[in-house]
Structure formats: structure tokens, C-alpha cells
Design a protein around this motif. Structure first.
Motif, PDB file in Angstrom:
ATOM      1  N   GLN A 125       0.835  -1.202   0.000  1.00 30.44           N
ATOM      2  CA  GLN A 125       0.000   0.000   0.000  1.00 30.44           C
ATOM      3  C   GLN A 125       0.873   1.258   0.000  1.00 30.44           C
ATOM      4  OE1 GLN A 125      -3.146   0.451  -0.399  1.00 30.44           O
ATOM      5  NE2 GLN A 125      -4.162  -1.473   0.091  1.00 30.44           N
ATOM      6  N   ALA A 126       1.926   1.251   0.828  1.00 30.36           N
ATOM      7  CA  ALA A 126       2.826   2.403   0.898  1.00 30.36           C
ATOM      8  C   ALA A 126       3.559   2.596  -0.425  1.00 30.36           C
ATOM      9  CB  ALA A 126       3.833   2.207   2.036  1.00 30.36           C
ATOM     10  N   PHE A 127       3.963   1.502  -1.027  1.00 35.47           N
ATOM     11  CA  PHE A 127       4.720   1.551  -2.280  1.00 35.47           C
ATOM     12  C   PHE A 127       3.870   2.108  -3.422  1.00 35.47           C
ATOM     13  CE2 PHE A 127       6.863  -0.008  -6.017  1.00 35.47           C
ATOM     14  CZ  PHE A 127       8.198  -0.110  -5.663  1.00 35.47           C
ATOM     15  N   VAL A 128       2.690   1.503  -3.621  1.00 33.76           N
ATOM     16  CA  VAL A 128       1.816   1.927  -4.721  1.00 33.76           C
ATOM     17  C   VAL A 128       1.289   3.337  -4.475  1.00 33.76           C
ATOM     18  CG1 VAL A 128      -0.324   1.416  -5.952  1.00 33.76           C
ATOM     19  CG2 VAL A 128       1.210  -0.442  -5.316  1.00 33.76           C
ATOM     20  N   GLY A 129       1.008   3.670  -3.230  1.00 31.79           N
ATOM     21  CA  GLY A 129       0.528   5.012  -2.918  1.00 31.79           C
ATOM     22  C   GLY A 129       1.556   6.080  -3.254  1.00 31.79           C
ATOM     23  N   ALA A 130       2.808   5.841  -2.880  1.00 32.12           N
ATOM     24  CA  ALA A 130       3.877   6.803  -3.176  1.00 32.12           C
ATOM     25  C   ALA A 130       4.057   6.958  -4.678  1.00 32.12           C
ATOM     26  CB  ALA A 130       5.175   6.348  -2.522  1.00 32.12           C
ATOM     27  N   LEU A 131       3.950   5.854  -5.389  1.00 32.58           N
ATOM     28  CA  LEU A 131       4.105   5.877  -6.844  1.00 32.58           C
ATOM     29  C   LEU A 131       2.977   6.672  -7.498  1.00 32.58           C
ATOM     30  CD1 LEU A 131       6.120   4.618  -8.818  1.00 32.58           C
ATOM     31  CD2 LEU A 131       4.621   2.627  -8.983  1.00 32.58           C
ATOM     32  N   ASP A 132       1.784   6.537  -6.971  1.00 32.96           N
ATOM     33  CA  ASP A 132       0.623   7.221  -7.530  1.00 32.96           C
ATOM     34  C   ASP A 132       0.682   8.728  -7.279  1.00 32.96           C
ATOM     35  OD1 ASP A 132      -1.911   7.765  -8.563  1.00 32.96           O
ATOM     36  OD2 ASP A 132      -2.911   7.268  -6.683  1.00 32.96           O
ATOM     37  N   GLU A 133       1.117   9.110  -6.083  1.00 35.65           N
ATOM     38  CA  GLU A 133       1.023  10.502  -5.660  1.00 35.65           C
ATOM     39  C   GLU A 133       2.228  11.364  -6.057  1.00 35.65           C
ATOM     40  OE1 GLU A 133       0.533   9.996  -1.505  1.00 35.65           O
ATOM     41  OE2 GLU A 133      -1.376   8.920  -1.720  1.00 35.65           O
ATOM     42  N   ALA A 183       8.998  14.032  -5.532  1.00 34.74           N
ATOM     43  CA  ALA A 183       9.247  13.020  -6.554  1.00 34.74           C
ATOM     44  C   ALA A 183       9.573  11.668  -5.918  1.00 34.74           C
ATOM     45  CB  ALA A 183      10.380  13.455  -7.469  1.00 34.74           C
ATOM     46  N   VAL A 184       9.631  10.656  -6.760  1.00 33.02           N
ATOM     47  CA  VAL A 184       9.988   9.304  -6.343  1.00 33.02           C
ATOM     48  C   VAL A 184      11.070   8.757  -7.255  1.00 33.02           C
ATOM     49  CG1 VAL A 184       9.165   6.905  -6.511  1.00 33.02           C
ATOM     50  CG2 VAL A 184       7.904   8.546  -5.143  1.00 33.02           C
ATOM     51  N   CYS A 185      12.066   8.128  -6.644  1.00 33.08           N
ATOM     52  CA  CYS A 185      13.071   7.386  -7.388  1.00 33.08           C
ATOM     53  C   CYS A 185      12.750   5.907  -7.189  1.00 33.08           C
ATOM     54  CB  CYS A 185      14.476   7.701  -6.871  1.00 33.08           C
ATOM     55  SG  CYS A 185      15.799   6.781  -7.710  1.00 33.08           S
ATOM     56  N   LEU A 186      12.407   5.221  -8.259  1.00 33.36           N
ATOM     57  CA  LEU A 186      11.995   3.812  -8.199  1.00 33.36           C
ATOM     58  C   LEU A 186      13.137   2.935  -8.718  1.00 33.36           C
ATOM     59  CD1 LEU A 186      10.035   1.492  -7.857  1.00 33.36           C
ATOM     60  CD2 LEU A 186       8.926   2.168  -9.996  1.00 33.36           C
ATOM     61  N   VAL A 187      13.684   2.113  -7.833  1.00 30.62           N
ATOM     62  CA  VAL A 187      14.859   1.304  -8.148  1.00 30.62           C
ATOM     63  C   VAL A 187      14.477  -0.166  -8.292  1.00 30.62           C
ATOM     64  CG1 VAL A 187      17.090   0.490  -7.264  1.00 30.62           C
ATOM     65  CG2 VAL A 187      16.407   2.889  -6.986  1.00 30.62           C
ATOM     66  N   THR A 255       6.667  -6.692 -10.897  1.00 28.55           N
ATOM     67  CA  THR A 255       6.552  -5.327 -11.420  1.00 28.55           C
ATOM     68  C   THR A 255       5.312  -5.185 -12.305  1.00 28.55           C
ATOM     69  OG1 THR A 255       8.045  -5.839 -13.274  1.00 28.55           O
ATOM     70  CG2 THR A 255       9.031  -4.885 -11.307  1.00 28.55           C
ATOM     71  N   GLU A 256       5.012  -6.223 -13.083  1.00 23.77           N
ATOM     72  CA  GLU A 256       3.818  -6.165 -13.920  1.00 23.77           C
ATOM     73  C   GLU A 256       2.558  -6.111 -13.055  1.00 23.77           C
ATOM     74  OE1 GLU A 256       3.741  -9.271 -16.808  1.00 23.77           O
ATOM     75  OE2 GLU A 256       5.663  -8.709 -17.708  1.00 23.77           O
ATOM     76  N   ALA A 257       2.531  -6.915 -11.996  1.00 23.25           N
ATOM     77  CA  ALA A 257       1.371  -6.924 -11.108  1.00 23.25           C
ATOM     78  C   ALA A 257       1.225  -5.593 -10.375  1.00 23.25           C
ATOM     79  CB  ALA A 257       1.496  -8.073 -10.105  1.00 23.25           C
ATOM     80  N   LEU A 258       2.348  -4.963 -10.039  1.00 22.26           N
ATOM     81  CA  LEU A 258       2.294  -3.669  -9.355  1.00 22.26           C
ATOM     82  C   LEU A 258       1.660  -2.595 -10.240  1.00 22.26           C
ATOM     83  CD1 LEU A 258       5.733  -3.539  -7.522  1.00 22.26           C
ATOM     84  CD2 LEU A 258       3.471  -3.534  -6.448  1.00 22.26           C
ATOM     85  N   VAL A 259       1.960  -2.640 -11.522  1.00 20.60           N
ATOM     86  CA  VAL A 259       1.356  -1.658 -12.437  1.00 20.60           C
ATOM     87  C   VAL A 259      -0.156  -1.884 -12.510  1.00 20.60           C
ATOM     88  CG1 VAL A 259       1.268  -0.820 -14.817  1.00 20.60           C
ATOM     89  CG2 VAL A 259       3.466  -1.364 -13.774  1.00 20.60           C
ATOM     90  N   ASP A 260      -0.577  -3.140 -12.508  1.00 19.09           N
ATOM     91  CA  ASP A 260      -2.017  -3.428 -12.493  1.00 19.09           C
ATOM     92  C   ASP A 260      -2.653  -2.898 -11.212  1.00 19.09           C
ATOM     93  OD1 ASP A 260      -1.999  -4.655 -14.949  1.00 19.09           O
ATOM     94  OD2 ASP A 260      -1.760  -6.680 -14.145  1.00 19.09           O
ATOM     95  N   ALA A 261      -1.941  -3.056 -10.079  1.00 17.14           N
ATOM     96  CA  ALA A 261      -2.452  -2.544  -8.806  1.00 17.14           C
ATOM     97  C   ALA A 261      -2.552  -1.026  -8.843  1.00 17.14           C
ATOM     98  CB  ALA A 261      -1.540  -2.988  -7.660  1.00 17.14           C
ATOM     99  N   LEU A 262      -1.587  -0.377  -9.490  1.00 12.20           N
ATOM    100  CA  LEU A 262      -1.612   1.076  -9.623  1.00 12.20           C
ATOM    101  C   LEU A 262      -2.797   1.522 -10.468  1.00 12.20           C
ATOM    102  CD1 LEU A 262      -0.232   3.850  -9.218  1.00 12.20           C
ATOM    103  CD2 LEU A 262       1.086   3.369 -11.292  1.00 12.20           C
ATOM    104  N   LEU A 263      -3.049   0.808 -11.553  1.00  9.82           N
ATOM    105  CA  LEU A 263      -4.201   1.127 -12.407  1.00  9.82           C
ATOM    106  C   LEU A 263      -5.507   1.045 -11.614  1.00  9.82           C
ATOM    107  CD1 LEU A 263      -3.296  -0.660 -15.755  1.00  9.82           C
ATOM    108  CD2 LEU A 263      -4.038   1.726 -15.550  1.00  9.82           C
TER     109      LEU A 263
END
Length: 288
Positions: A125-133, A183-187, A255-263
Motif C-alpha cells: 500500500q505504501a509503495f503503490v501510494g507513493a508511486l501514484d502521488e 518526486a519518487v526514485c523507483l529502483v 513489477t507487472e502486477a504492481l502496475v495493475d495494482a496502480l491502475l
């Protein structure tokens, strides 16, 4: 460092993720167990200590570091791992290239559960939320993880989450240094130890941005630097096996599943982005 992932995580997944961070004696115990689960099931803590050449206390500490109350609970976990594995006979290649490919794919499929064993709902939740915002996203990946970084950046853009990916090491550091607090740096780093990646992460930290990481090992230089890290254990049984037969397939799956979660999280914005992508794809396809 002790195991902090799911309580249902398989024993071998925990060993793979934690082995590099264990003390030398504990690492010897963990790798001996991973290399011969059948023997580990049958041995007491004292018998394991004598066979490996360490003290009984080291064996018990290893079990506790892996998230078990003691060695008896680890033996039960080892038995469970063995029971859930695909039988050796089904994984034997028939001497052909096709047979070898089938054996490899079956082995990977039998261990897919490991890819999620180190993840928690809170961390996701923290990961996807930071990526979204985030106002800006810079994806950093080098070495064998570099193709995953490019793929992830493309998928994020297709999801309506603009993201940058730079292949040049110096360009990565320059861009990371200018990210800023919003911003976010995604590694993405399988090993968690790539020097070029670490240099970019240090620059990102200096900019004040949030650093997210996806890596295979619970204790590494990358996880130390990241604000939030998702641990995706490698599909191989041991740390040594991972070094000899390096695979990034599990990381790509996540990573593919995370993008689906973000969508899904983005709701109407996600649906609008997907509709735009389909419109572009539709206009670019021509019948022969």
C-alpha cells in the motif's frame, strides 16, 4: 536481520532473502539446510550443529533469524517445503532442448509462491501510494535488471503514470539529484548491490525525494538506502544457486502486477489511461 515477511513464506524463500545478511556461522547453517532439506528434517539442532561444525546455539539463532520460534519449527517448515515441491521425476529433462525448457518452466512454476512470500499488504500500500502521488518518477535499473527498468517505465507511462528511464550512469545521477521532495526514485535491483544503482540512489536521497526499491534480498545496500523496499525472493533454492543461475523472472512478474495494482488504485484515471492506450494501439494496427 530477522525475517519480517509473511508468516506463510516457505523456508527456502526466507533463506534466499536473508542469507547475505546472516553472520558467517548462521549463513553456513542456512545454506546447509537449503542444500539438503531432507536431512534437515531428520536432524535435531545438536546433530545439525555437529554436522555443520558450529555450536548448537548458532543453529537455534539461525532458525530464529529465519522467523521460527526454534529449530523444531524450522524442521516442520522444511518438511512442508519438501511436500509442496514438484516431484523430481516430473522435472527431469528427456535429453532434448524442448525437454530442458519444459523442466525449467515447471521448476519455476513450482516456486512461484516464493515471489510473494516476502511482501506485506502494508508495504505494498505504501509503495503503490507513493508511486501514484509523486509529481515525478525516475526509474533506475542497471546490469541484468536494466531491461526490467525499461519495461517498468513503459508500463507506468501506459498506465497514465509518467515515468523516466535513463540508461547512462551519469545521466541517472544528474536526474536523480534534481528530483526534489515531491518526486519518487523507483529502483529495480535483483542483487541489491549494483554500484551504478547505488550511486543514483545516493543522488536521489540528496535531492530529498522518496526512494522505492524492488530487490531480491532482505538485507543489501539497496534496502539500506531505500525508504520503502519490496523483497521478492529469487526462485533458486540457495544464494549460491542464484549467483550461478541468475533469474529476474520473479521480479518482472511482480513489477507487472504492481502496475495493475496502480491502475486499480487510480480508478477513473487508470481507466482513461488504458482507453487512450487502446486508441493508440488501434490506430497503429494495419491488416496485411
Amino acid at each position: 536481520m530477522a525475517w519480517t515477511g509473511s508468516a506463510d513464506a516457505p523456508l527456502t524463500a526466507r533463506i534466499t532473502a536473508l542469507a547475505p545478511s546472516l553472520h558467517p556461522g548462521e549463513r553456513r547453517v542456512a545454506e546447509a539446510i537449503a542444500n539438503d532439506l531432507s536431512t534437515a528434517v531428520e536432524r535435531t539442532a545438536q546433530e545439525a550443529a555437529e554436522a555443520i561444525g558450529v555450536g548448537r546455539a548458532t543453529v537455534v539463532r539461525t532458525a530464529q533469524a529465519l522467523g521460527y520460534e526454534g529449530y523444531p519449527q524450522l524442521r516442520v517448515a522444511a518438511a512442508r517445503d519438501l511436500a509442496l515441491r514438484t516431484t523430481d521425476a516430473s522435472l527431469l529433462a528427456d535429453g532434448t532442448i524442448l525437454g530442458s525448457l519444459r523442466a525449467s518452466s515447471e521448476r519455476f512454476a513450482s516456486r512461484l509462491g516464493h515471489t510473494l512470500s516476502g511482501l506485506t499488504e502494508e508495504g505494498l500500500q505504501a509503495f503503490v501510494g507513493a508511486l501514484d502521488e509523486a509529481a515525478r518518477v525516475l526509474v533506475i535499473a542497471n546490469g541484468l535488471s536494466s531491461p526490467l527498468g525499461l519495461d517498468l517505465a513503459l508500463r507506468l507511462n501506459a498506465a497514465g503514470r509518467p515515468a523516466e528511464h535513463l540508461s547512462d550512469a551519469l545521466a541517472q545521477r544528474i536526474a536523480a539529484r534534481q528530483l526534489g521532495a515531491d518526486a519518487v526514485c523507483l529502483v529495480v535491483s535483483g542483487s541489491g548491490a549494483n554500484e551504478t544503482t547505488l550511486a543514483a540512489m545516493t543522488s536521489a536521497q540528496a535531492s530529498g525525494c522518496r526512494v522505492l526499491a524492488i530487490t531480491s534480498f532482505a538485507q543489501s545496500a539497496v534496502t539500506d538506502l531505500a525508504d520503502t523496499a519490496l523483497i521478492v525472493p529469487a526462485v533458486n533454492d540457495t544464494f549460491q544457486d542464484e549467483l550461478l543461475h541468475t533469474s529476474r523472472a520473479a521480479l518482472m512478474l511482480v513489477t507487472e502486477a504492481l502496475v495493475d495494482a496502480l491502475l486499480t488504485r487510480r480508478g477513473d484515471r487508470g481507466r482513461d489511461a488504458r482507453a487512450s492506450v487502446l486508441e493508440v494501439l488501434g490506430s497503429s494496427i494495419r491488416e496485411s
